[in-house]
Design a protein around this motif. Structure first.
Motif, short mmCIF file in Angstrom:
data_model
loop_
_atom_site.label_atom_id
_atom_site.label_comp_id
_atom_site.label_asym_id
_atom_site.label_seq_id
_atom_site.Cartn_x
_atom_site.Cartn_y
_atom_site.Cartn_z
N LYS A 58 27.07 64.92 34.08
CA LYS A 58 27.02 63.50 34.45
C LYS A 58 26.90 63.31 35.96
O LYS A 58 26.05 62.58 36.42
N GLY A 117 25.39 55.16 22.40
CA GLY A 117 26.16 56.23 21.77
C GLY A 117 26.50 57.33 22.76
O GLY A 117 27.56 57.31 23.41
N VAL A 118 25.61 58.28 22.88
CA VAL A 118 25.90 59.45 23.70
C VAL A 118 26.16 59.09 25.17
O VAL A 118 25.56 58.15 25.70
N GLY A 119 27.06 59.83 25.79
CA GLY A 119 27.42 59.58 27.19
C GLY A 119 26.37 60.10 28.16
O GLY A 119 26.54 61.16 28.76
N ASN A 144 37.73 59.96 27.68
CA ASN A 144 36.68 59.83 26.67
C ASN A 144 37.33 59.87 25.30
O ASN A 144 37.86 60.91 24.92
N ILE A 156 28.29 62.04 17.60
CA ILE A 156 27.70 61.50 18.84
C ILE A 156 26.22 61.88 18.94
O ILE A 156 25.34 61.02 18.99
N LEU A 157 25.94 63.18 18.92
CA LEU A 157 24.54 63.61 19.08
C LEU A 157 23.70 63.26 17.85
O LEU A 157 22.49 63.05 17.93
N PHE A 176 32.76 55.16 29.48
CA PHE A 176 33.05 54.65 28.14
C PHE A 176 34.04 53.50 28.10
O PHE A 176 34.93 53.40 28.93
N TRP A 219 37.70 62.98 22.67
CA TRP A 219 36.29 63.29 22.46
C TRP A 219 36.15 63.96 21.08
O TRP A 219 36.94 64.85 20.75
N TYR A 225 33.87 63.94 34.19
CA TYR A 225 33.32 62.69 34.74
C TYR A 225 33.75 62.45 36.19
O TYR A 225 33.86 61.30 36.62
N ARG A 254 33.43 53.22 20.39
CA ARG A 254 33.20 53.61 21.79
C ARG A 254 31.80 53.20 22.22
O ARG A 254 30.82 53.51 21.58
C1 LMR Z 1 29.72 62.19 25.01
O1 LMR Z 1 30.93 62.15 24.75
O2 LMR Z 1 28.92 61.35 24.58
C2 LMR Z 1 29.19 63.27 25.90
O3 LMR Z 1 30.23 64.07 26.34
C3 LMR Z 1 28.09 64.04 25.30
C4 LMR Z 1 28.53 64.94 24.19
O4 LMR Z 1 28.22 66.13 24.28
O5 LMR Z 1 29.16 64.49 23.24
#
Ligand code: LMR
Length: 396
Positions: free
Chosen positions: A246, A32-34, A183, A13-14, A348, A130, A214, A374
């Protein structure tokens, strides 16, 4: 010795954000990232956060350490926000709450706490979940098992299989649930299903851990807490990881909490003392700024009302983007049914896009989506929707 190191793959993700930042296409889109974006594609600081910071700047007298467990006022507000202030476990002082470095460290503190105190080794996570869940618990020495959650054919909850797997989990294992806005799928349990899960957990003697990152982004602050409260009101021992990244937009302040609901206030004191041991040996004590902001807002009637409105606005915008996304895909001639996206909750959507389609979107159109398909719906705007849906219609 260091030459033996192998290169780690980028974070799913990051790592995408890193690739996005390097992309020189001016029309690139990051789903991408939340992270929430407003319709101008910005992640704004909440007005209430700015106001709270102003107050803090004037009031703050010291930068000395916080207690190991964090700001006590913050912890009290968090308990009330998550569990409801009239919840019997709060009134009976059966809740141990510590401030953590975001929701992620709440998960890790929980893992270390359990490993060192009860030696439980197995955690059941939803399939999918996640991306970081399995890694956090693996590194902490846990065995990972999965329970079915998502049915790719119906784009819905795989309820029967989920339930039958939960019913066979051995006593003493841990089950990780998502409090709301699952997620990555955006598919949540309804009230009846939460009650059934609570009953199974209680009967089988499983320890529930609820990841609750969330709150407020699904249907509202109180509505989103329903599942958590059903579990807490029916199961004697429950842990919850809360995050304020968030719903206060405090991503880079790393502000979260670990809440442990215990059977008695005596047990609660012992649990709290062990949470402090874990924290002290990991990062000693948490940073203050984010927690002070949250507390300042929740403690003021006026700021709290304004903050609730800000959260509601995010929630409404996300819902309207879901609707628009489905409409636009139809408009672009896509015949595949995407209406399930409107039913999903929170940031998401599990779009159903395959890894190949996701990679084409990235390479050919500079559109960044997690490999699982996602999509961060909160990154869609009325300005990028046409480009996005055009591109998707081409890769389908
Ligand atoms: C995500 O799922 O995008 C967020 O929770 C940010 C992360 O740290 O992954």
């Amino acid at each position: 010795m260091l030459e033996r190191f192998k290169m780690a793959p980028p974070d799913p993700i990051l790592g995408l954000t890193e690739a996005f930042l390097k992309d020189s296409n001016p029309e690139k889109i990051n789903l991408g990232v939340g992270v929430y974006k407003d319709n101008s594609n910005k992640t704004p600081i909440f007005n209430t956060v700015k106001k709270a910071e102003k107050i803090l700047l004037e009031k703050e007298q010291t930068k000395s350490y916080l207690p190991i467990s964090g700001s006590p006022e913050f912890c009290e507000q968090v308990q009330n926000l998550v569990l409801g202030k009239d919840n019997p476990c709060v009134l009976d002082k059966r809740v141990a709450t510590v401030q953590t470095v975001g929701g992620t460290s709440a998960l890790r503190v929980f893992a270390d706490l359990i490993k060192t105190n009860i030696g439980s080794k197995k955690i059941w996570i939803s399939n999918p979940t996640w991306e970081n869940h399995a890694k956090i618990f693996q590194l902490a020495g846990f065995e990972i098992e999965t329970y079915p959650y998502y049915n790719a054919e119906t784009h819905d909850l795989d309820w029967d299989k989920m339930l039958s797997t939960l019913e066979a989990i051995p006593e003493g294992d841990i089950v990780l649930l998502h409090g709301c806005c699952h997620n990555p799928t955006g598919i949540d349990l309804n009230e009846e299903q939460w009650n059934t899960v609570a009953n199974v957990i209680k009967t089988r003697g499983i320890l529930p851990l609820i990841d609750f990152a969330y709150q407020g982004l699904g249907d509202g602050l109180e509505e989103d807490a329903k599942g958590v409260r059903i579990i807490v009101n029916n199961v004697p021992e429950v842990f919850i990881c809360s995050s304020f990244s968030k719903n206060f937009g405090l991503y880079n302040e790393r502000c979260g909490a670990l809440i442990g609901v215990c059977g008695t206030s005596e047990t609660c004191q012992k649990v709290l003392s062990q949470m402090k041991v874990v924290i002290r040996t990991n990062y000693s004590n948490p940073p203050a700024h984010g927690a002070y902001i949250v507390h300042t807002i929740l403690n003021s009637e006026e700021l709290r009302k304004e903050w609730e409105k800000e959260v509601q606005e995010m929630c409404t915008r996300i819902k309207s983007m879901r609707k628009l996304f489905v409409e636009k895909l139809k408009e672009k001639g896509v015949t595949q049914d995407f209406s399930f996206i409107e039913k999903q909750k929170g940031m998401f959507s599990f779009s159903g896009l395959t890894k190949d389609q996701v990679l084409r979107l990235r390479e050919e159109f500079s559109i960044y989506i997690v490999n699982s398909g996602r999509i961060n719906v909160a990154g869609i705007t009325t300005n990028n929707i046409d480009r996005l849906t055009d591109a998707i219609s081409k890769v389908l």
